[in-house]
Design an enzyme around this catalytic site. Structure first.
Site, short mmCIF file in Angstrom:
data_model
loop_
_atom_site.label_atom_id
_atom_site.label_comp_id
_atom_site.label_asym_id
_atom_site.label_seq_id
_atom_site.Cartn_x
_atom_site.Cartn_y
_atom_site.Cartn_z
N ALA A 40 0.82 -1.21 0.00
CA ALA A 40 0.00 0.00 0.00
C ALA A 40 0.85 1.26 0.00
CB ALA A 40 -0.93 0.00 1.21
N GLU A 41 1.96 1.22 0.71
CA GLU A 41 2.79 2.42 0.86
C GLU A 41 3.62 2.73 -0.38
OE1 GLU A 41 3.03 4.70 3.15
OE2 GLU A 41 1.70 3.86 4.65
N SER A 42 4.26 1.71 -0.95
CA SER A 42 5.25 1.98 -2.00
C SER A 42 5.20 1.04 -3.18
CB SER A 42 6.65 1.91 -1.39
OG SER A 42 6.97 0.56 -1.05
N TYR A 65 -6.93 4.41 2.11
CA TYR A 65 -5.72 3.65 2.48
C TYR A 65 -6.08 2.46 3.37
CZ TYR A 65 -1.30 2.68 4.87
OH TYR A 65 -0.19 2.07 5.42
#
Length: 236
Positions: A135-137, A222
């Site tokens: 999800a982040e990168s 998110y």
């Protein structure tokens, strides 16, 4: 939109003096496409093209100096020389993203040892660590956000410093520190994964302020996407 983009560019340019030696540098390989085919150069008027708009939605932007010494922001890597990669936004935070999170390919084998070690050390599910990284990168160790979050788990510099991180772009260091921070948030919110993930995105104080997931569309997107990815990585 133009004002927002100009502000973003000025912020990146001002941060460049401090961060230029600390960001990961990569050596370009020759390519058939022109490196300047679609780029923004600081010596020319800045326009909001569709490619720049895509960059604001989380795609990679290549940052380098051209032969004239001008800073260039482009969606293509240069044909030669060194460049840096910027990821202008949280990969999974865009409320209007057209990505199908139920079917997007998973990263089930990347950094397996590092994730297993962090999961054992901090008593976390490997699937949760993997979901947060995704999800982040999108598993890009060189990612850096518009607010300065770095690496696989997008650690903010202050958080990384608190956690004793020397190089936030080093996968093992980043995963270990991000997992430690995630474990701290889970403890703070009594094991509630939803609240811990909301805090990871928006900050623990915001979650406590609203006594739940903050009413930010980006944070809610998110959290939802991490939950989808978690379920899928559990099935793995």
């Amino acid at each position: 939109m133009m004002t927002r983009w100009l502000g973003l560019m000025l912020a990146v340019l001002s941060a460049n003096v401090v961060a230029e030696t600390s960001k990961p540098h990569f050596v370009a390989k020759p390519a058939n496409k022109s490196a300047l085919a679609r780029s923004v150069v600081n010596s020319e008027p800045i326009s909001m093209s569709s490619d720049v708009a895509k960059a604001e939605q989380g795609e990679k932007v290549y940052h380098y100096r051209n032969a004239d010494g001008n800073l260039v922001f482009s969606d293509y890597a240069p044909q030669q020389g060194h460049y840096q990669v910027l990821l202008f936004d949280c990969y999974a935070c865009q409320p209007d993203s057209n990505i199908n999170w139920q079917s997007i390919p998973l990263f089930t084998s990347l950094y397996k040892q590092q994730i297993a070690a962090a999961a054992h050390t901090y008593q976390l599910e490997p699937a949760l660590i993997r979901a947060v990284i995704h999800a982040e990168s999108a598993f890009k160790p060189e990612a850096i956000s518009k607010v300065g979050a770095q690496g696989l788990m997008q650690l903010m510099p202050a958080t990384a410093k608190e956690l004793g991180v020397v190089d936030a772009f080093h996968p093992q260091e980043n995963i270990a520190a991000g997992s430690r921070y995630l474990a701290q948030l889970l403890k703070r919110f009594d094991g509630d994964i939803t609240l811990a993930c909301a805090a990871y995105n928006a900050g623990a104080s915001r979650v406590e302020q609203y006594n739940g997931v903050p009413p930010y569309s980006e944070t809610r997107a998110y959290v939802e996407r991490v939950q989808i990815l978690l379920k899928r990585y559990r099935r793995g």
